[in-house]
Design a protein around this motif. Structure first.
Motif, PDB file in Angstrom:
ATOM      1  N   GLY A  33       3.205  15.436 -13.016  1.00 31.45           N
ATOM      2  CA  GLY A  33       2.208  16.118 -13.852  1.00 31.45           C
ATOM      3  C   GLY A  33       2.049  17.573 -13.475  1.00 31.45           C
ATOM      4  N   PHE A  34       2.144  17.885 -12.192  1.00 39.82           N
ATOM      5  CA  PHE A  34       2.015  19.260 -11.727  1.00 39.82           C
ATOM      6  C   PHE A  34       3.192  20.104 -12.204  1.00 39.82           C
ATOM      7  CE2 PHE A  34       2.981  22.496  -8.513  1.00 39.82           C
ATOM      8  CZ  PHE A  34       1.805  23.231  -8.561  1.00 39.82           C
ATOM      9  N   LEU A  35       4.395  19.564 -12.132  1.00 43.28           N
ATOM     10  CA  LEU A  35       5.588  20.321 -12.513  1.00 43.28           C
ATOM     11  C   LEU A  35       5.703  20.503 -14.015  1.00 43.28           C
ATOM     12  CD1 LEU A  35       8.162  18.827 -10.004  1.00 43.28           C
ATOM     13  CD2 LEU A  35       6.968  21.006  -9.859  1.00 43.28           C
ATOM     14  N   LEU A  92       3.919   5.768  -5.587  1.00 48.61           N
ATOM     15  CA  LEU A  92       3.843   5.845  -7.046  1.00 48.61           C
ATOM     16  C   LEU A  92       2.785   6.855  -7.493  1.00 48.61           C
ATOM     17  CD1 LEU A  92       4.223   2.085  -8.038  1.00 48.61           C
ATOM     18  CD2 LEU A  92       5.879   3.935  -8.391  1.00 48.61           C
ATOM     19  N   ALA A  93       1.650   6.886  -6.820  1.00 54.55           N
ATOM     20  CA  ALA A  93       0.587   7.838  -7.175  1.00 54.55           C
ATOM     21  C   ALA A  93       1.041   9.271  -6.933  1.00 54.55           C
ATOM     22  CB  ALA A  93      -0.678   7.530  -6.383  1.00 54.55           C
ATOM     23  N   VAL A  94       1.709   9.531  -5.820  1.00 61.42           N
ATOM     24  CA  VAL A  94       2.208  10.877  -5.525  1.00 61.42           C
ATOM     25  C   VAL A  94       3.264  11.292  -6.535  1.00 61.42           C
ATOM     26  CG1 VAL A  94       3.523  12.229  -3.838  1.00 61.42           C
ATOM     27  CG2 VAL A  94       1.615  10.815  -3.082  1.00 61.42           C
ATOM     28  N   THR A  95       4.146  10.400  -6.903  1.00 62.24           N
ATOM     29  CA  THR A  95       5.174  10.701  -7.899  1.00 62.24           C
ATOM     30  C   THR A  95       4.542  11.088  -9.229  1.00 62.24           C
ATOM     31  OG1 THR A  95       6.722   9.195  -6.833  1.00 62.24           O
ATOM     32  CG2 THR A  95       7.169   9.775  -9.125  1.00 62.24           C
ATOM     33  N   GLY A 115       0.817  -1.212   0.000  1.00 65.41           N
ATOM     34  CA  GLY A 115       0.000   0.000   0.000  1.00 65.41           C
ATOM     35  C   GLY A 115       0.848   1.258   0.000  1.00 65.41           C
ATOM     36  N   ILE A 116       1.925   1.258   0.787  1.00 62.12           N
ATOM     37  CA  ILE A 116       2.820   2.411   0.827  1.00 62.12           C
ATOM     38  C   ILE A 116       3.485   2.615  -0.527  1.00 62.12           C
ATOM     39  CG2 ILE A 116       4.993   3.263   1.818  1.00 62.12           C
ATOM     40  CD1 ILE A 116       4.072   2.015   4.495  1.00 62.12           C
ATOM     41  N   VAL A 117       3.907   1.564  -1.163  1.00 60.69           N
ATOM     42  CA  VAL A 117       4.519   1.661  -2.491  1.00 60.69           C
ATOM     43  C   VAL A 117       3.513   2.232  -3.493  1.00 60.69           C
ATOM     44  CG1 VAL A 117       5.433   0.309  -4.423  1.00 60.69           C
ATOM     45  CG2 VAL A 117       6.246  -0.124  -2.106  1.00 60.69           C
ATOM     46  N   ALA A 118       2.263   1.801  -3.429  1.00 62.10           N
ATOM     47  CA  ALA A 118       1.230   2.302  -4.346  1.00 62.10           C
ATOM     48  C   ALA A 118       0.995   3.780  -4.127  1.00 62.10           C
ATOM     49  CB  ALA A 118      -0.057   1.506  -4.160  1.00 62.10           C
ATOM     50  N   VAL A 119       0.933   4.232  -2.876  1.00 64.07           N
ATOM     51  CA  VAL A 119       0.744   5.655  -2.581  1.00 64.07           C
ATOM     52  C   VAL A 119       1.928   6.463  -3.089  1.00 64.07           C
ATOM     53  CG1 VAL A 119       0.617   7.330  -0.696  1.00 64.07           C
ATOM     54  CG2 VAL A 119      -0.829   5.303  -0.651  1.00 64.07           C
TER      55      VAL A 119
END
Length: 134
Positions: free
Chosen positions: A41-43, A33-36, A27-31
């Motif tokens: 995309g924001f930058l 990856l989603a934040v990355t 779950g931590i790895v999935a979060v």
């Protein structure tokens, strides 16, 4: 009745704990990856068009001038802070006219601030066709 010998060396609880830890780690790895993906995309957003930037700059200047006159005065230091760049001011009997130049450009806006200066004073903004000579 005799009990059969077992080859089990661990308790059942150890296997459940290992499974729970693995699920949390996944779950931590999935979060992460989603934040990355979200930050990347924001930058990579495109720069806003110049007209939008000018609108934001002139709106900020108008807001700062409005806040500056609330105490009943408008000093050159307050105008310089509000303008954030090159500016000129003409103080007349009934109004103060401030002209601010923005870049890229040159693009100039005129801000008219009528007397009396107080919390209800309106600041009027208009874009000039050409910047006045310095």
């Amino acid at each position: 009745m005799t009990q059969e010998p077992t080859t089990r060396t661990r308790s059942r609880g150890t296997g459940c704990a290992a499974l729970a830890i693995s699920a949390v780690a996944l779950g931590i790895v999935a979060v992460c990856l989603a934040v990355t993906a979200a930050v990347t995309g924001f930058l990579e957003r495109p720069d806003p068009p110049p007209e939008e930037l000018l609108g934001k700059k002139s709106g900020l200047t108008e807001y700062r001038l409005k806040r500056a006159v609330e105490d009943g005065t408008l000093t050159d230091a307050e105008i310089a802070y509000a303008a954030g760049g090159r500016w000129s001011a003409v103080r007349e009997r009934s109004t103060i006219r401030v002209v601010v130049g923005y870049s890229p450009g040159p693009v100039c806006y005129r801000y008219e601030i009528p007397y009396p200066l107080n919390g209800t004073t309106a600041v009027h903004r208009s874009r000039l066709d050409a910047c006045p000579a310095p």
